[in-house]
Design a protein around this motif. Structure first.
Motif, PDB file in Angstrom:
ATOM      1  N   ARG A  53      35.846   8.489  -1.402  1.00  0.00           N
ATOM      2  CA  ARG A  53      36.545   9.003  -0.220  1.00  0.00           C
ATOM      3  C   ARG A  53      38.022   8.674  -0.337  1.00  0.00           C
ATOM      4  N   TRP A  55      41.587   7.954   0.690  1.00  0.00           N
ATOM      5  CA  TRP A  55      42.071   7.232   1.862  1.00  0.00           C
ATOM      6  C   TRP A  55      40.916   6.690   2.710  1.00  0.00           C
ATOM      7  N   GLY A  56      39.749   6.549   2.094  1.00  0.00           N
ATOM      8  CA  GLY A  56      38.590   6.047   2.815  1.00  0.00           C
ATOM      9  C   GLY A  56      37.964   7.048   3.761  1.00  0.00           C
ATOM     10  N   ARG A  57      38.467   8.298   3.769  1.00  0.00           N
ATOM     11  CA  ARG A  57      37.992   9.296   4.737  1.00  0.00           C
ATOM     12  C   ARG A  57      37.612  10.628   4.135  1.00  0.00           C
ATOM     13  N   VAL A  58      38.455  11.177   3.270  1.00  0.00           N
ATOM     14  CA  VAL A  58      38.247  12.544   2.774  1.00  0.00           C
ATOM     15  C   VAL A  58      37.336  12.519   1.550  1.00  0.00           C
ATOM     16  N   ALA A  92      32.504  15.624   7.786  1.00  0.00           N
ATOM     17  CA  ALA A  92      33.727  15.919   7.032  1.00  0.00           C
ATOM     18  C   ALA A  92      34.185  17.343   7.331  1.00  0.00           C
TER      19      ALA A  92
END
Length: 139
Positions: A53, A55-58, A92
């Motif tokens: 992921r 940035w730890g998100r995408v 997501a």
């Protein structure tokens, strides 16, 4: 018929061999975090998709690999669609991936699967050519 599932501890040796640049410690870490999907045909592993992921998100597809004898038979697409569905299920709205700028076949594959180019980064000392990034909006 291709079956796609999350990798398990039992798959680590195969993954460490086939995803050799990652190293066994990293493979083990990724399996423990659920960041590998494997594709099987007839009970044998024939490909994998590794992700993380950004940035730890995408969700970021780091590597997709299909064994030579199974390429161009839908295995990679099955892995990708399973990953996309799983990421959509986690909420997501955007997927990312990349390839080196001189890798036209992987870039064509990304575009066929709905990705668009979003920029490039030069990584002196790590790669001799820029890395091209792609995104796909899914939500």
């Amino acid at each position: 018929m291709v079956e796609v599932a999350s990798a398990s501890q039992a798959d680590i040796d195969w993954l460490a061999r086939e995803d050799a640049s990652a190293g066994k410690a990293w493979v083990s870490r990724c399996v423990a975090l659920g960041e590998y999907l494997i594709a099987k045909e007839g009970g044998e592993i024939v490909g994998f998709l590794r992700f993380s992921r950004f940035w730890g998100r995408v969700p970021y597809m780091e590597m997709i690999r299909v064994l030579p004898g199974y390429r161009r038979s839908g295995v990679g697409t099955a892995l990708f669609f399973a990953w996309e569905a799983a990421m959509r299920g986690e909420g997501a709205r955007l997927l990312m991936t990349s390839s080196e700028c001189d890798e036209s076949r992987p870039q064509d594959w990304h575009r066929r699967n709905g990705f668009t180019e979003t920029g490039a980064v030069e990584l002196p000392g790590l790669q001799s050519v820029p890395e091209v990034f792609f995104i796909k909006r899914i939500g």
